[in-house]
Scaffold this active site. Structure first.
Site, PDB file in Angstrom:
ATOM      1  N   ARG A 194     -85.669 -28.988  93.116  1.00  0.00           N
ATOM      2  CA  ARG A 194     -85.271 -28.585  91.765  1.00  0.00           C
ATOM      3  C   ARG A 194     -86.160 -29.188  90.685  1.00  0.00           C
ATOM      4  NH1 ARG A 194     -79.392 -29.799  91.006  1.00  0.00           N
ATOM      5  NH2 ARG A 194     -79.080 -27.870  92.189  1.00  0.00           N
TER       6      ARG A 194
ATOM      7  N   HIS B 245     -85.680 -31.861 103.181  1.00  0.00           N
ATOM      8  CA  HIS B 245     -85.585 -33.043 102.336  1.00  0.00           C
ATOM      9  C   HIS B 245     -86.082 -34.294 103.057  1.00  0.00           C
ATOM     10  CE1 HIS B 245     -83.232 -36.038  99.810  1.00  0.00           C
ATOM     11  NE2 HIS B 245     -83.835 -35.316  98.888  1.00  0.00           N
TER      12      HIS B 245
ATOM     13  N   ASN C 110     -80.786 -36.779  81.382  1.00  0.00           N
ATOM     14  CA  ASN C 110     -79.759 -36.584  82.404  1.00  0.00           C
ATOM     15  C   ASN C 110     -78.692 -35.600  81.940  1.00  0.00           C
ATOM     16  OD1 ASN C 110     -81.097 -38.438  83.957  1.00  0.00           O
ATOM     17  ND2 ASN C 110     -79.505 -39.989  83.925  1.00  0.00           N
TER      18      ASN C 110
ATOM     19  N   TYR D  65     -88.764 -46.000  91.433  1.00  0.00           N
ATOM     20  CA  TYR D  65     -87.616 -45.854  92.325  1.00  0.00           C
ATOM     21  C   TYR D  65     -87.677 -46.902  93.425  1.00  0.00           C
ATOM     22  CZ  TYR D  65     -87.132 -41.012  90.506  1.00  0.00           C
ATOM     23  OH  TYR D  65     -86.983 -39.899  89.717  1.00  0.00           O
TER      24      TYR D  65
END
Length: 691
Positions: A413, A443, A52, A476
């Site tokens: 990205r 998106h 991160n 997730y």
């Protein structure tokens, strides 16, 4: 205007987005100290923090530096200038990096050693290990390394972003009489950074050595006849944001391929170097990259710490990781010969990943590919992974003669290269591939299947809060809705028409879509809840997203709070709103859930709305609401609404993996009161939803 009413646009009511994002990274780092987690999971959290932080430097700090360099500094809504933000973040990053290596060296490595998992430094090598290491270096490492002596014919090399390198000080002359005294040794990315020591050379347990240790031990072997007086690892982090103006290129795919190469060699933003490196060598490296001591990070351990993540995969120690689980599949979707569309036609189906399986989505595509009555499949792809069963099913459908149209977002990205390859794969199979709309990232997560049934066409849709990535669906949290609702599916059809064709935006009946209607409808729903509170009605808003930064939505939430609306915000990462301010946000509570799974689902609940619950692909950010194609979809079934409401309640009651945001932007970990049972929302959902 009421003279007593505060100016809600004042900088005092906003937190800087970058500083807020750094707070999230610090919450990740804290997970490495959580003794309730298995040891290797704590180690993994340390590696995730490192990853991160790499992206934080590559994108956020690099962006701030660009603003300063090009004299484009503007004051953000929080009143801070880029230089002030950069200075604040630099100080926080240095402290966090120091803490990261302290946790590694003083907590995790000793704990791993107590479990007979050792990363052996050179001083602890036995003669047998030293002989093996020399043999390994000569036969596996040395043949692929290219040391670069520095002289006028060999200037300082252009080193790849985040690559492991060594700067070596030398004495003596080489075969050509050169004595520059310095060399650079890049470590090829093909070499493993962590090497397992053969079991027969060790007493017991799992033993490893770092590539950097092998290099240090045998660096003289690379410079025959010379003496290496010092060898120090270093790593440079570069600006990795792509400079692609989509409005000025004729072919986005071709332009993107060119930009991907340049990402590896962007401007330097950080130098990490071994803490033992002499001052003169550090100064030399800083000069080469035009960096100052503010961008210097002297570390006590591997500079490429994230590459140690492979340790977890190299071990077979089930007692040191989270217990495995089997994601459940609703009864209505079970059975290898069961037609999923038959179940969806009867009722809407809601899945909550990773607690419930992503497999039905893949099976749905596979069945559609083989179904003679399916005429067309349309789908958006943002992230799918380099090897995707979803893409394979779409390619199979195209080869079977279905009309397959795929909108691939090439600019996702760090997934750009994978998406370019997937686009080529689909085109070769006969699918129609488009890249969305110039200037707007696609998106949205949507799948539309058109099937002929009894001489009529019926549409089926899948809408999700996450990506069509089977791997991410195990890590997730995301909602998936399967539906044959005519209004819902007709709206999805219209959105695909907008994405692949041209023309004015058509009126959409049930969905909210960005950049057209999502923001104004969110503001409307917030205001309606505020008006209900003014009328003395019970009023409650719950928003669960990854980020909240959009100023107009924040001020609207402040106004709703002042009207008496109870507002619960479950914001994983960035939050620019300040909760708990007297007279303004006393009714707003902000919490962040950080646990085994990455919270990724986006949910909006309005107590007085009809319907009350919406799920979305969008976070509450300027880019999502104004510069992306997003879908926010209603949950129409009362049964499914109640289920999501129950999930949200679990998150709001979590007292061991939730962090409460304070008015100053800091976070405090929630702890159960005395005699209060511990409640983890993620663990509760695991127990409730998995097999």
């Amino acid at each position: 205007m009421d003279a007593n009413k505060p100016d809600l646009n004042s900088a005092n009511f906003f937190i800087n987005r970058h500083i807020s994002m750094m707070q999230f990274n610090l919450r990740i780092l804290e997970q490495a100290l959580n003794e309730e987690y298995p040891l290797l999971e704590r180690f993994l959290f340390l590696m995730i923090f490192n990853s991160n932080m790499d992206e934080f430097f590559e994108i956020r700090l690099a962006g701030l530096k660009r603003q300063i360099s090009f004299s484009r500094e503007t004051v953000s809504i929080d009143g801070m200038r880029p230089k002030d933000v950069l200075d604040t973040l630099s100080e926080q990053c240095k402290l966090a990096t120091e803490k990261q290596y302290q946790i590694l060296n003083e907590v995790l490595l000793p704990a791993l050693q107590s479990q007979k998992i050792r990363v052996l430094n050179r001083q602890s090598w036995s003669p047998e290990i030293a002989n093996w290491a020399e043999d390994y270096f000569r036969h596996q490492v040395m043949p692929v390394i290219s040391p670069i002596g520095l002289d006028p014919a060999h200037p300082f090399p252009r080193l790849v972003n985040k690559s492991l390198n060594f700067i070596v000080s030398l004495e003596g002359k080489d075969a050509f009489g050169r004595d520059s005294g310095m060399a650079i040794v890049p470590a090829p990315r093909s070499l493993p950074r962590l090497v397992r020591v053969p079991d027969e050379l060790c007493d017991d347990g799992d033993n490893f050595v770092l590539l950097s240790s092998l290099m240090h031990a045998h660096i003289d072997d690379l410079f025959n006849g010379m003496t290496a007086t010092g060898c120090y690892q270093f790593r440079i982090t570069r600006d990795a944001d792509l400079d692609l103006n989509a409005a000025e290129v004729e072919d986005i795919a071709r332009a993107l391929r060119g930009e991907l190469h340049s990402r590896r060699f962007g401007s330097a933003v950080r130098l990490e170097v071994d803490k033992h490196c002499p001052e003169e060598l550090i100064s030399f490296l800083l000069d080469q990259y035009n960096l100052t001591e503010n961008e210097l990070y002297q570390v006590d351990g591997p500079v490429n710490l994230g590459r140690m993540m492979q340790l977890r995969q190299m071990l077979n120690r089930s007692e040191l990781v989270f217990p495995s689980f089997i994601p459940s599949i609703p009864k209505s979707l079970r059975g290898s010969d069961h037609n999923i569309l038959d179940s969806v036609r009867k009722e809407d189906i809601l899945l909550y990943h990773p607690f419930q399986s992503f497999t039905p989505i893949i099976d749905l595509l596979r069945q559609a590919a083989k179904d003679a009555d399916v005429l067309s499949i349309k789908m958006t792809l943002y992230r799918t992974g380099s090897s995707s069963e979803v893409v394979d099913a779409l390619a199979e459908a195209a080869r079977a003669g279905k009309e397959v149209t795929v909108v691939i977002e090439l600019r996702a990205r760090f997934d750009e290269e994978d998406n370019l390859q997937l686009a080529t794969h689909l085109q070769e199979a006969g699918a129609v591939v488009t890249y969305g709309v110039v200037g707007y990232k696609t998106h949205a997560k949507a799948l539309l299947i058109v099937r002929r049934e009894n001489q009529q066409l019926r549409r089926y849709v899948h809408l999700g809060t996450g990506n069509y990535h089977a791997g991410n669906a195990r890590l997730y949290t995301d909602y998936s809705l399967l539906s044959a609702d005519p209004d819902l599916s007709n709206d999805v059809h219209k959105i695909f028409q907008q994405l692949t064709g041209m023309g004015k935006a058509e009126r959409i009946k049930t969905l909210f879509s960005a950049p057209f209607t999502l923001k104004k409808n969110l503001l409307r729903l917030i205001e309606e809840e505020a008006e209900a509170a003014r009328q003395g009605k019970e009023a409650h808003i719950i928003i669960k997203v990854n980020a909240l930064t959009e100023p107009k939505v924040i001020t609207s939430l402040y106004e709703a709070s002042m009207a008496g609306v109870q507002i619960d915000l479950i914001i994983r990462g960035m939050c620019c709103l300040r909760p708990g301010l007297e007279g303004v946000s006393e009714n707003i509570r902000v919490r962040s859930i950080v646990g085994r799974f990455l919270e990724h689902s986006r949910v909006y609940y309005f107590h007085n709305a009809t319907p009350r619950i919406y799920c979305a692909s969008a976070d509450v950010m300027e880019r999502n609401l104004m510069h992306r194609v997003e879908i926010c979809f209603p949950i129409l079934s009362g049964r499914l609404q109640a289920r999501i409401r129950s999930d949200l309640q679990s998150y709001l009651q979590d007292n061991c993996q939730s962090w409460e945001m304070q008015s100053d932007g800091s976070y405090l970990l929630n702890q159960p009161e005395k005699n209060q049972p511990r409640l983890s929302a993620q663990m509760e959902l695991l127990s409730k939803l998995t097999d």
